[in-house]
Write a protein that holds these residues in place. Structure first.
Motif, PDB file in Angstrom:
ATOM      1  N   PHE A 132      30.184  33.676  47.458  1.00 53.95           N
ATOM      2  CA  PHE A 132      30.371  33.692  46.008  1.00 53.95           C
ATOM      3  C   PHE A 132      31.368  32.615  45.613  1.00 53.95           C
ATOM      4  O   PHE A 132      32.204  32.194  46.411  1.00 53.95           O
ATOM      5  N   LYS A 133      31.271  32.190  44.355  1.00 57.58           N
ATOM      6  CA  LYS A 133      32.243  31.239  43.823  1.00 57.58           C
ATOM      7  C   LYS A 133      32.713  31.722  42.460  1.00 57.58           C
ATOM      8  O   LYS A 133      32.063  32.532  41.799  1.00 57.58           O
ATOM      9  N   ASP A 134      33.865  31.242  42.066  1.00 56.42           N
ATOM     10  CA  ASP A 134      34.453  31.504  40.752  1.00 56.42           C
ATOM     11  C   ASP A 134      34.513  32.994  40.405  1.00 56.42           C
ATOM     12  O   ASP A 134      33.987  33.430  39.374  1.00 56.42           O
ATOM     13  N   PRO A 135      35.164  33.801  41.242  1.00 56.24           N
ATOM     14  CA  PRO A 135      35.281  35.217  40.898  1.00 56.24           C
ATOM     15  C   PRO A 135      36.126  35.410  39.637  1.00 56.24           C
ATOM     16  O   PRO A 135      37.035  34.614  39.366  1.00 56.24           O
ATOM     17  N   VAL A 136      35.797  36.432  38.880  1.00 59.02           N
ATOM     18  CA  VAL A 136      36.525  36.743  37.654  1.00 59.02           C
ATOM     19  C   VAL A 136      37.401  37.961  37.926  1.00 59.02           C
ATOM     20  O   VAL A 136      36.896  39.052  38.212  1.00 59.02           O
ATOM     21  N   VAL A 137      38.722  37.765  37.847  1.00 58.97           N
ATOM     22  CA  VAL A 137      39.678  38.849  38.067  1.00 58.97           C
ATOM     23  C   VAL A 137      40.001  39.460  36.710  1.00 58.97           C
ATOM     24  O   VAL A 137      40.456  38.771  35.792  1.00 58.97           O
ATOM     25  N   THR A 138      39.758  40.743  36.576  1.00 59.76           N
ATOM     26  CA  THR A 138      40.106  41.451  35.353  1.00 59.76           C
ATOM     27  C   THR A 138      41.438  42.153  35.576  1.00 59.76           C
ATOM     28  O   THR A 138      41.584  42.949  36.510  1.00 59.76           O
ATOM     29  N   VAL A 139      42.403  41.828  34.724  1.00 66.50           N
ATOM     30  CA  VAL A 139      43.751  42.388  34.837  1.00 66.50           C
ATOM     31  C   VAL A 139      43.922  43.412  33.724  1.00 66.50           C
ATOM     32  O   VAL A 139      43.599  43.149  32.560  1.00 66.50           O
ATOM     33  N   GLU A 140      44.440  44.584  34.100  1.00 69.74           N
ATOM     34  CA  GLU A 140      44.705  45.650  33.126  1.00 69.74           C
ATOM     35  C   GLU A 140      46.186  45.984  33.159  1.00 69.74           C
ATOM     36  O   GLU A 140      46.752  46.201  34.235  1.00 69.74           O
ATOM     37  N   TRP A 141      46.805  46.008  31.975  1.00 73.98           N
ATOM     38  CA  TRP A 141      48.225  46.326  31.875  1.00 73.98           C
ATOM     39  C   TRP A 141      48.373  47.753  31.355  1.00 73.98           C
ATOM     40  O   TRP A 141      47.757  48.130  30.350  1.00 73.98           O
TER      41      TRP A 141
END
Length: 162
Positions: A102-111
Motif C-alpha cells: 500500500f502507499k499513502d496511508p491516511v492516519v485519522t487522529v481523534e482527540w
C-alpha cells in the motif's frame, strides 16, 4: 418341396426355454429406457472441483487484501506537546497483509477530553510506501484543541499498489 418347419417355444430344448424366460423381461425393461434417460443420469453427476493452483490462490489473496486496506494496516504511537504548543504524534504504521503493498496511508487522529468525549478528528496522509509485512515510521505535528487529554490513531484508507 416341403414347407419350412415352424418353430415353437414348446419344441425348444428346456435350457433354451429358461434362457428366453429370463431374457424376455429384461429386454422389455431395457426397451422402455430412452437415450435421454441414460444421459440424464450422467448429467446429474457432479464432477469434483479441481483444486486451485498456487498462482490462483495467491491472486485471490492479493485481491482480497487490496480491496480492504484498513483491515491490514494498523497505526500505533505516542503523542506529546512541543515548545510551541503543537501536539506531535509519532508512531509506526504496520502492514499485516501477506502480499499486498500500500502507499499513502491516511492516519485519522481523534482527540479526546478527560471524560473521553470526542473533541475533534482530522485525517493526515503519510506519503510512504508500505511493503507487505512491513512497517513505516511517521511523525505529525498537529494543532490540537487545548483540552486534549488523550489521542486515538487509526488508518482509515490507503491506496493499493498494483
Amino acid at each position: 418341396m416341403n414347407p419350412p418347419p415352424s418353430f415353437s417355444l414348446l419344441d425348444a430344448a428346456p435350457h433354451a426355454r429358461r434362457l428366453v424366460i429370463i431374457c424376455l423381461p429384461l429386454l422389455v425393461h431395457l426397451s422402455g429406457c430412452t437415450q435421454a434417460d441414460s444421459y440424464s443420469s450422467v448429467a446429474n453427476v457432479e464432477l469434483p472441483e479441481r483444486p486451485k493452483t498456487a498462482a490462483e490462490l495467491r491472486a485471490e489473496l492479493l485481491a482480497q487484501e487490496q480491496s480492504t486496506p484498513s483491515d491490514y494496516l494498523e497505526a500505533s504511537g505516542t503523542y506529546r506537546r512541543n515548545l510551541i504548543n503543537e501536539l506531535v504524534l509519532e508512531g509506526d504504521i504496520s502492514n499485516r497483509a501477506t502480499l499486498a503493498q500500500f502507499k499513502d496511508p491516511v492516519v485519522t487522529v481523534e482527540w479526546y477530553s478527560k471524560t473521553n468525549t470526542l473533541l475533534a478528528n482530522k485525517s493526515y496522509s503519510v506519503y510512504e510506501l508500505l511493503p507487505a509485512q512491513g512497517t513505516v515510521h511517521f511523525k505529525l505535528k498537529t494543532q490540537a484543541p487545548a483540552e486534549v487529554a488523550s489521542v486515538g490513531m487509526s488508518i482509515s484508507d490507503a491506496t493499493a499498489v498494483e
